[in-house]
Write an enzyme that holds these catalytic residues in place. Sequence first.
Site, PDB file in Angstrom:
ATOM      1  N   LYS A  76       0.855  -1.208   0.000  1.00 52.69           N
ATOM      2  CA  LYS A  76       0.000   0.000   0.000  1.00 52.69           C
ATOM      3  C   LYS A  76       0.876   1.237   0.000  1.00 52.69           C
ATOM      4  CE  LYS A  76       0.727   1.422   4.497  1.00 52.69           C
ATOM      5  NZ  LYS A  76       1.617   2.513   4.827  1.00 52.69           N
ATOM      6  N   ASP A  93      -1.680  -1.098  11.044  1.00 56.59           N
ATOM      7  CA  ASP A  93      -2.057  -1.134   9.620  1.00 56.59           C
ATOM      8  C   ASP A  93      -2.692  -2.460   9.207  1.00 56.59           C
ATOM      9  OD1 ASP A  93      -0.955   1.352   9.420  1.00 56.59           O
ATOM     10  OD2 ASP A  93       0.816   0.744   8.279  1.00 56.59           O
TER      11      ASP A  93
END
Length: 312
Positions: free
Chosen positions: A17, A149
Amino acid sequence: MEKTKENRQVRREAPGKINLHLRVKGLRADGYHALESIFLALDWGDTLRLDAAKGPGTCELFRNCLLPQGELPFPPEQDLVYRAAVLFRAKTGFDRALRIELDKRIPLGAGLGGGSSDAAAVLLALDQLAGTGLSQAALRTLAEALGSDVPFFLSPGAALVHGRGEELAPLDPPENIRVVLVNPGFPQDTAEAFRLLDLERGRGWPAPEEPEPGTLAKALSGPPVLWPYGNDFLPLFLERGPGEKAEAYRSIILSLKALGAEFTGLSGSGSTCFGIFTNGGAADRAVQVLGGEWNFVRVTFPLARSGNAVLQ
Ligand code: C5P
């Protein structure tokens, strides 16, 4: 997925990401910082193969390091992959002998969420292998225990993120953009970056401005050149960070802009910089030019929520 009576296997991709936007708000009582961020999953990342056989509840992790540095700098038992498997066992009682193979492509300490994505992939794969059918809420609780995350990677796409990283509002990933990743070749320790930010804010480094409600999410469907996004760590590293790191970030960002990036940024607390391109030729040219200079450079695309395959 292949399934037999005695032996079950699952293969899962673990996408990387970037943070298109990352504002760090106040320090919370639990030692974490409140964030405001936009996460965008990429169609590129690590691959995991899990194999569960009858036998004692052991866990073997084999890591194929496909990174420029060649070796992973910590033992398998400290890997989030291993810790995710141990946590899953403890919470569900899953007791088969487990063999996990990880193809590691996402650089470490790079702000690309590699370890977090691997951990989420393990939770999802084990839920499938074990047939536990955990609820979204149960998976999220496990994910949060592994890292801030990790919850995002249970359903990777694009998201507006708050809290310490666990409050997720899905967004439509932008179409027709290419993301050129440029890693300068040094890792960034996340906790150290947050400590530097706290220290400098204590000395008067300005806190971010509050955006108008709704503007962040809305801007994502507009042209990248108009995105009102930023990363609080980038100006800090440029002004107050160690000289060589500041020089590397400055040089990469300036080069990406000169090569036609319509938006540039730093992902997470570093160390990967990125450029957003709507022109494919310009993105390819940027990879060619910067690839001669920096440790790790590649072009990627946003991962569609409905799951275009992750490239390897
Ligand atoms: O949650 P995770 O283990 O990935 O976080 C690594 C470190 O980053 C934490 O120990 C903390 O110092 C910092 N962090 C933070 N606020 C967040 C996320 C991470 O201060 N929202």
